[in-house]
Design a protein around this motif. Structure first.
Motif, PDB file in Angstrom:
ATOM      1  N   LEU A 363      32.625  40.318  -7.392  1.00 27.63           N
ATOM      2  CA  LEU A 363      31.441  39.746  -8.025  1.00 27.63           C
ATOM      3  C   LEU A 363      31.792  38.311  -8.373  1.00 27.63           C
ATOM      4  O   LEU A 363      32.768  38.067  -9.092  1.00 27.63           O
ATOM      5  N   ARG A 392      28.998  40.684  -4.132  1.00 28.47           N
ATOM      6  CA  ARG A 392      27.694  40.248  -4.621  1.00 28.47           C
ATOM      7  C   ARG A 392      27.897  38.964  -5.426  1.00 28.47           C
ATOM      8  O   ARG A 392      28.894  38.798  -6.131  1.00 28.47           O
ATOM      9  N   TYR A 394      26.170  35.975  -8.136  1.00 31.80           N
ATOM     10  CA  TYR A 394      25.199  35.783  -9.210  1.00 31.80           C
ATOM     11  C   TYR A 394      25.028  34.292  -9.472  1.00 31.80           C
ATOM     12  O   TYR A 394      25.915  33.482  -9.179  1.00 31.80           O
ATOM     13  N   GLU A 404      22.629  42.311  -9.863  1.00 32.49           N
ATOM     14  CA  GLU A 404      23.833  42.118  -9.048  1.00 32.49           C
ATOM     15  C   GLU A 404      24.877  43.200  -9.350  1.00 32.49           C
ATOM     16  O   GLU A 404      25.540  43.709  -8.430  1.00 32.49           O
ATOM     17  N   GLU A 407      23.770  46.534  -7.842  1.00 32.54           N
ATOM     18  CA  GLU A 407      23.969  46.506  -6.382  1.00 32.54           C
ATOM     19  C   GLU A 407      25.444  46.681  -6.035  1.00 32.54           C
ATOM     20  O   GLU A 407      25.790  47.372  -5.074  1.00 32.54           O
ATOM     21  N   LEU A 408      26.298  46.075  -6.815  1.00 26.49           N
ATOM     22  CA  LEU A 408      27.736  46.215  -6.576  1.00 26.49           C
ATOM     23  C   LEU A 408      28.184  47.643  -6.865  1.00 26.49           C
ATOM     24  O   LEU A 408      28.999  48.209  -6.121  1.00 26.49           O
TER      25      LEU A 408
END
Length: 604
Positions: A363, A392, A394, A404, A407-408
């Protein structure tokens, strides 16, 4: 006593005298001008050492067209075209091989010596000339004499022990050693060696050096040390410049106490200078500084490095984010890409050595730096055999990261690499990792998680057992403690959370510790000594010189966050915590699902 001498004058050197300054109209071509013979730069030999000789592209037709000449020509072409890393590698290779080959022609040796000089390897240039005395005609004997005048005592002593068939060349080195001993204050050593040379067959300039020592005409004693400092004193970055300068002052005060030599800081305002003036570098060189701290910005560092009139002038920037593709002896101790890669590599190595292969994701901020760091880490862990689940990004200026993170989470990683752009972003994103699905996932986090602000303010629920790689060492670092104590004594307040003052302190410490002979300060010798540095523990971390990249690098250590402290990571404890936290998370989700189902059915 430390003295600050602030110079705002704009009078510079003769136009074009900087050996690394690009020629007009193309500023990408590096033109190396000579002052060695005495006509360039208004006929003035700069204080503190020789200027840099011409390096020209090899002619299309040369008398010597053997493999040695071809290799040397490729090195010259690389240097003139600005491919410095390639050129330096070729020069070093030729130097190592030719020093055991007496058959190399005089012309080729002279050309290699010129390259060694712009490489600021004057000690190796002298060695080549002593080993190949056929290269020493009358002109080159004068060049040898000039070059040895920039060597340190230790370098002169090594060269004086060289076996050479040319007694005159040996006399040149030993006569300079006599003078250097006298200048450094070792009058007994100078007198002893001068007596040995008094009846030797010396060239006239060398004999005059020896006679000056015998007659007491060479000044001795403590002449002090000057450091150049280029930082902003006015404008928008004045506060940054002042903190860095305060750090340099503390380093100078410490050196004065420990070494017993006075330090004068000659300060130039970076905000009042520009590329055309080379940020005042030539003016600092003319004042015989041992080296220069600054400038603080990458572009300014590049311009300052190009403006040097001597290849051996050392530049150490405390904060420039980039220092690649610079001429020798110009460094930053804060180069961003090198720091980022070190963090990724250190975390990747730790993961590969501590945990079983697993699914890994990242991330990161949706910017160039975040993407680059994620890709660095991906490449490292894939090479170690881990499965890459994905990443992902942001928006850095956002305050919520639910989408985010969810989704991760859907990628079902076992390990997550979390990159933040600063400590404030850590404080925003860390709780959301917990609440939006990544509770219990093993988190490898960027160095911003180790910032004092984060350690003070982030709840342990959101920070415990996170593993970080940090290049800033505060806890358990005696050098940081010494710096913090000196700062408190001087300023009567705590050290700022930012690292500017500490980076100025470390840059000063690096330069001052690199002075091999405090009583005989020669800038080129200082630069070469720093390049020989094995390791230096400083306030912000541990530094060393990497001979492969020819950069100053800082060590990166693995640390685990636990109870708002940085401790040695404990892989079994991390795995146990992860399993327990994930079990609790699954139980929480199960209960939420059951509750939702009861509500749908209307059950009490």
């Amino acid at each position: 006593m430390i003295m600050d001498s602030v110079r705002f004058d704009r009078k510079g050197p003769a136009p074009g005298c900087g050996p690394f300054r690009a020629s007009a109209p193309s500023r990408s071509l590096i033109l190396l001008l000579t002052c060695l013979a005495g006509s360039a730069c208004a006929g003035r030999e700069p204080v503190g050492g020789p200027s840099t000789p011409v390096i020209a592209a090899p002619a299309d037709t040369m008398a010597d067209v053997g493999p040695e000449a071809i290799a040397l020509g490729e090195a010259e072409t690389a240097w003139v075209s600005g491919s410095l890393d390639s050129a330096i590698a070729m020069v070093d290779s030729l130097d190592a091989s030719w020093i055991v080959r007496p058959e190399i022609s005089a012309d080729l040796v002279r050309r290699l010596v010129r390259l060694l000089q712009v490489r600021a390897a004057d000690d190796r240039a002298v060695h080549q000339l002593l080993y190949h005395p056929a290269a020493l005609d009358d002109e080159w004997r004068g060049i040898l004499r000039t070059v040895v005048g920039g060597l340190s005592l230790a370098e002169l002593e090594r060269q004086a022990r060289r076996i050479t068939s040319d007694a005159r060349a040996s006399g040149t080195v030993r006569a300079e050693l006599v003078r250097a001993l006298a200048l450094s204050g070792d009058r007994a050593g100078a007198d002893t060696l001068a007596a040995d040379l008094e009846d030797s067959d010396l060239d006239r300039p060398d004999r005059e050096k020896v006679e000056d020592v015998i007659a007491g005409r060479v000044p001795t004693g403590d002449r002090g040390i000057r450091l150049g400092v280029i930082v902003p004193r006015t404008g928008g970055f004045a506060s940054v410049g002042e903190e860095i300068l305060d750090g340099v002052r503390l380093a100078a005060a410490r050196y004065e106490r420990e070494a017993g030599y006075a330090v004068e800081l000659v300060v130039i305002d970076e905000a009042l200078e520009g590329e055309d003036s080379g940020f005042g570098v030539a003016r600092l060189e003319a004042q015989d500084v041992a080296g220069i701290i600054g400038p603080i910005r990458s572009g300014a560092l590049r311009s300052a490095a190009a403006a040097r009139t001597r290849a051996g002038t050392l530049l150490i920037s405390p904060t420039a984010s980039e220092d690649s593709a610079l001429a020798p002896h110009a460094y930053s101790i804060w180069a961003r890409e090198r720091r980022d890669r070190a963090v990724a590599e250190t975390l990747g190595r730790w993961l590969a050595s501590s945990l079983e292969p697993a699914r890994v994701a990242s991330l990161h901020p949706a910017n160039e730096n975040g993407i680059r760091r994620s890709e660095m880490f991906r490449d490292i862990i894939q090479a170690a055999g881990f499965e890459w689940a994905g990443s992902r990004s942001y928006e850095p200026d956002s305050t919520t990261f639910e989408l985010e993170i969810r989704e991760l989470t859907a990628l079902d990683p076992d390990v997550v690499f979390v990159v933040a752009d600063g400590p404030r972003q850590v404080l925003q994103i860390a709780p959301q990792l917990h609440f939006y699905g990544l509770r219990g996932r093993i988190a490898l986090v960027s160095e911003d998680w180790t910032h004092p602000m984060v350690l003070r303010r982030l709840d342990a629920t959101f920070s415990d057992y996170r593993v970080s790689a940090t290049y800033l060492e505060r806890d358990g670092n005696s050098e940081w403690s010494a710096f913090a104590a000196a700062w408190d004594r001087t300023h009567r307040r705590a050290v700022p959370d930012n690292a500017f003052a500490a980076l100025g302190y470390d840059a000063g410490l690096l330069l001052l510790r690199g002075i091999p002979d405090p009583g005989l300060v020669r800038a080129g010798a200082v630069a070469r000594q720093v390049a020989r540095m094995r390791e230096l523990q400083a306030a912000t971390g541990r530094f060393s010189f990497d001979p492969e990249s020819r950069r100053i690098v800082r060590s990166t250590r693995i640390r685990m966050l636990l109870d708002s402290r940085l401790v040695e990571p404990d892989p079994p404890a991390i795995v146990e915590w992860s399993l327990e936290a994930r079990t609790q998370e699954e139980e929480r989700l199960r209960k939420e699902a059951e509750e939702e189902l009861r509500q749908r059915r209307g059950a009490p």
